[in-house]
Design a protein around this motif. Structure first.
Motif, short mmCIF file in Angstrom:
data_model
loop_
_atom_site.label_atom_id
_atom_site.label_comp_id
_atom_site.label_asym_id
_atom_site.label_seq_id
_atom_site.Cartn_x
_atom_site.Cartn_y
_atom_site.Cartn_z
N ARG A 73 22.74 11.69 -39.11
CA ARG A 73 24.13 11.11 -38.57
C ARG A 73 25.09 12.56 -38.63
O ARG A 73 26.13 12.36 -38.59
CB ARG A 73 24.67 10.18 -39.04
CG ARG A 73 23.87 8.77 -38.91
CD ARG A 73 23.63 8.51 -37.35
NE ARG A 73 24.68 7.92 -36.88
CZ ARG A 73 24.73 6.59 -36.56
NH1 ARG A 73 23.95 5.62 -36.91
NH2 ARG A 73 25.68 6.08 -35.91
N GLY A 75 24.48 15.08 -36.21
CA GLY A 75 24.14 15.64 -35.00
C GLY A 75 22.84 16.33 -34.88
O GLY A 75 22.49 17.17 -33.82
N TYR A 76 22.01 16.76 -36.13
CA TYR A 76 20.97 17.58 -35.85
C TYR A 76 19.89 16.97 -34.98
O TYR A 76 19.23 17.63 -34.48
CB TYR A 76 20.51 17.72 -37.16
CG TYR A 76 21.36 18.38 -38.20
CD1 TYR A 76 22.31 19.23 -37.85
CD2 TYR A 76 21.43 18.12 -39.58
CE1 TYR A 76 23.41 19.79 -38.68
CE2 TYR A 76 22.36 18.71 -40.54
CZ TYR A 76 23.17 19.67 -40.00
OH TYR A 76 24.26 20.08 -41.00
N GLY A 77 19.66 15.87 -35.12
CA GLY A 77 18.53 15.28 -34.09
C GLY A 77 19.00 15.43 -32.77
O GLY A 77 17.82 15.81 -31.91
N ALA A 106 15.09 4.44 -34.72
CA ALA A 106 15.23 5.70 -33.65
C ALA A 106 15.47 5.15 -32.60
O ALA A 106 15.94 6.15 -31.61
CB ALA A 106 14.06 6.48 -33.97
N HIS A 108 17.71 3.30 -31.24
CA HIS A 108 18.92 3.65 -30.87
C HIS A 108 19.70 4.97 -30.72
O HIS A 108 20.31 5.14 -29.68
CB HIS A 108 19.95 2.85 -32.01
CG HIS A 108 19.54 1.49 -32.12
ND1 HIS A 108 19.46 0.53 -31.48
CD2 HIS A 108 19.05 0.93 -33.52
CE1 HIS A 108 18.86 -0.69 -31.95
NE2 HIS A 108 18.45 -0.70 -33.17
N PHE A 109 19.10 5.69 -31.30
CA PHE A 109 19.07 7.32 -31.48
C PHE A 109 18.94 7.68 -29.97
O PHE A 109 19.58 8.32 -29.12
CB PHE A 109 18.42 8.06 -32.49
CG PHE A 109 18.30 9.24 -32.23
CD1 PHE A 109 19.35 10.24 -32.32
CD2 PHE A 109 17.16 9.94 -31.77
CE1 PHE A 109 19.19 12.00 -32.09
CE2 PHE A 109 16.76 11.41 -31.54
CZ PHE A 109 17.84 12.20 -31.67
N TYR A 110 17.62 7.48 -29.42
CA TYR A 110 17.19 7.98 -28.31
C TYR A 110 17.93 7.39 -26.99
O TYR A 110 18.09 8.30 -26.16
CB TYR A 110 15.53 7.47 -28.19
CG TYR A 110 14.67 8.27 -29.09
CD1 TYR A 110 14.79 9.78 -28.95
CD2 TYR A 110 13.80 7.64 -29.89
CE1 TYR A 110 13.88 10.47 -29.82
CE2 TYR A 110 12.94 8.45 -30.64
CZ TYR A 110 13.01 9.80 -30.59
OH TYR A 110 12.10 10.55 -31.38
N ALA A 112 20.84 6.60 -27.42
CA ALA A 112 22.29 7.04 -27.26
C ALA A 112 22.14 8.52 -26.96
O ALA A 112 23.50 9.13 -26.34
CB ALA A 112 22.77 7.25 -28.93
N ILE A 113 21.05 9.37 -26.73
CA ILE A 113 21.29 10.43 -26.06
C ILE A 113 20.56 10.83 -24.91
O ILE A 113 19.95 11.51 -24.35
CB ILE A 113 20.34 11.75 -27.23
CG1 ILE A 113 18.94 11.33 -27.36
CG2 ILE A 113 21.25 11.61 -28.34
CD1 ILE A 113 18.17 12.42 -27.84
C1 LIG Z 1 16.08 9.18 -35.85
C2 LIG Z 1 16.65 10.47 -36.31
C3 LIG Z 1 15.73 11.70 -35.98
C4 LIG Z 1 18.13 10.85 -35.82
O1 LIG Z 1 18.61 12.06 -36.16
P1 LIG Z 1 20.05 12.14 -36.62
O2 LIG Z 1 20.29 13.82 -36.61
O3 LIG Z 1 20.46 11.20 -37.67
O4 LIG Z 1 20.96 11.78 -35.24
P2 LIG Z 1 22.26 12.29 -34.81
O5 LIG Z 1 23.46 12.35 -35.88
O6 LIG Z 1 21.88 13.41 -33.72
O7 LIG Z 1 22.68 10.78 -33.87
C5 LIG Z 1 22.97 11.16 -32.53
C6 LIG Z 1 23.54 9.66 -31.97
O8 LIG Z 1 22.57 8.69 -32.03
C7 LIG Z 1 23.03 7.56 -32.37
N1 LIG Z 1 22.08 7.00 -33.74
C8 LIG Z 1 21.46 8.02 -34.63
N2 LIG Z 1 20.79 7.38 -35.48
C9 LIG Z 1 21.15 6.03 -35.40
C10 LIG Z 1 20.98 4.90 -36.07
N3 LIG Z 1 20.41 4.88 -37.30
N4 LIG Z 1 21.25 3.51 -35.52
C11 LIG Z 1 22.00 3.59 -34.40
N5 LIG Z 1 22.48 4.88 -33.96
C12 LIG Z 1 22.04 5.94 -34.05
C13 LIG Z 1 24.24 7.57 -32.56
O9 LIG Z 1 25.05 6.98 -31.52
C14 LIG Z 1 24.61 9.13 -32.89
O10 LIG Z 1 25.92 9.43 -32.64
P3 LIG Z 1 27.08 9.19 -33.62
O11 LIG Z 1 26.51 9.60 -35.01
O12 LIG Z 1 28.10 10.08 -33.07
O13 LIG Z 1 27.25 7.76 -33.62
C15 LIG Z 1 16.90 10.54 -37.69
O14 LIG Z 1 17.58 9.48 -38.12
C16 LIG Z 1 15.44 10.63 -38.54
O15 LIG Z 1 14.80 11.46 -38.76
N6 LIG Z 1 15.03 9.30 -38.88
C17 LIG Z 1 13.80 8.94 -39.54
C18 LIG Z 1 12.46 9.65 -38.62
C19 LIG Z 1 12.31 8.98 -37.11
O16 LIG Z 1 12.63 7.68 -37.21
N7 LIG Z 1 12.14 9.73 -36.21
C20 LIG Z 1 12.06 9.39 -35.02
C21 LIG Z 1 10.76 8.76 -34.67
S1 LIG Z 1 9.31 9.87 -34.54
#
Ligand SMILES: CC(C)(COP(=O)(O)OP(=O)(O)OC[C@H]1O[C@@H](n2cnc3c(N)ncnc32)[C@H](O)[C@@H]1OP(=O)(O)O)[C@@H](O)C(=O)NCCC(=O)NCCS
Length: 140
Positions: A73, A75-77, A106, A108-110, A112-113
């Motif tokens: 959280r 912004g690295y992802g 994940a 929700h992350f996908y 969101a982007i």
């Molecule tokens: C999923 C993952 C890659 C996201 O990376 P991250 O660096 O934490 O995400 P970001 O900070 O870039 O998030 C960008 C936006 O995505 C959304 N988001 C990210 N994680 C979220 C979560 N757990 N729940 C809801 N929304 C989420 C948010 O809108 C976020 O923006 P905000 O922080 O300003 O609200 C990371 O949590 C991770 O490594 N998880 C474990 C492994 C995994 O599930 N990998 C993916 C499947 S292979």
């Protein structure tokens, strides 16, 4: 905070396998050779990784993305995905794909982007059962 993203190299091997428990060891060398993996470093410290392959031998498909616990959280992802998408676009691809299990955060992350759901995969085969895999895509 300085962020740098580089294509994975042999020098990243030890770090890579601290985060990626799925990749077969021999496949790592292939990712290095084919430049199909990236490492994000924050202030010089490796923090996140991404690898991909080509679906249908023609569509970039992110097969693994992982941000270290404690560094999420920030912004690295998003940065890593955007870097990969730009790289794919520069190589002439117009669509990026990925997948994640329906019981994982994940998705929700996908979304969101900018990724949109475009299918589901179920594997009713002994030894391969798992929760439904959501398939997502984004025009790049
Ligand atoms: C999923 C993952 C890659 C996201 O990376 P991250 O660096 O934490 O995400 P970001 O900070 O870039 O998030 C960008 C936006 O995505 C959304 N988001 C990210 N994680 C979220 C979560 N757990 N729940 C809801 N929304 C989420 C948010 O809108 C976020 O923006 P905000 O922080 O300003 O609200 C990371 O949590 C991770 O490594 N998880 C474990 C492994 C995994 O599930 N990998 C993916 C499947 S292979």
């Amino acid at each position: 905070m300085s962020i740098a993203i580089h294509p994975v190299t042999e020098a990243d091997r030890a770090f890579w396998f601290t985060l990626d428990r799925h990749l077969i060891r021999e496949e790592f060398a292939r990712k290095v050779r084919d430049r199909m993996g990236y490492v994000l470093a924050a202030d010089g410290r490796p923090t996140a990784i991404l690898r991909y392959s080509l679906f249908w031998d023609s569509i970039p498909f992110c097969t693994f993305l992982y941000v270290k616990e404690g560094a999420r959280r920030r912004g690295y992802g998003r940065l890593l995905m955007e870097h990969w998408e730009k790289d794919m676009k520069a190589r002439g691809y117009g669509l990026a794909m990925t997948s994640t299990q329906e019981n994982e955060e994940a998705q929700h992350f996908y979304r969101a982007i900018g990724y949109r759901d475009c299918g589901e995969l179920n594997l009713p085969f002994p030894g391969y059962e798992q929760p439904t895999e959501l398939i997502l895509g984004k025009a790049i």
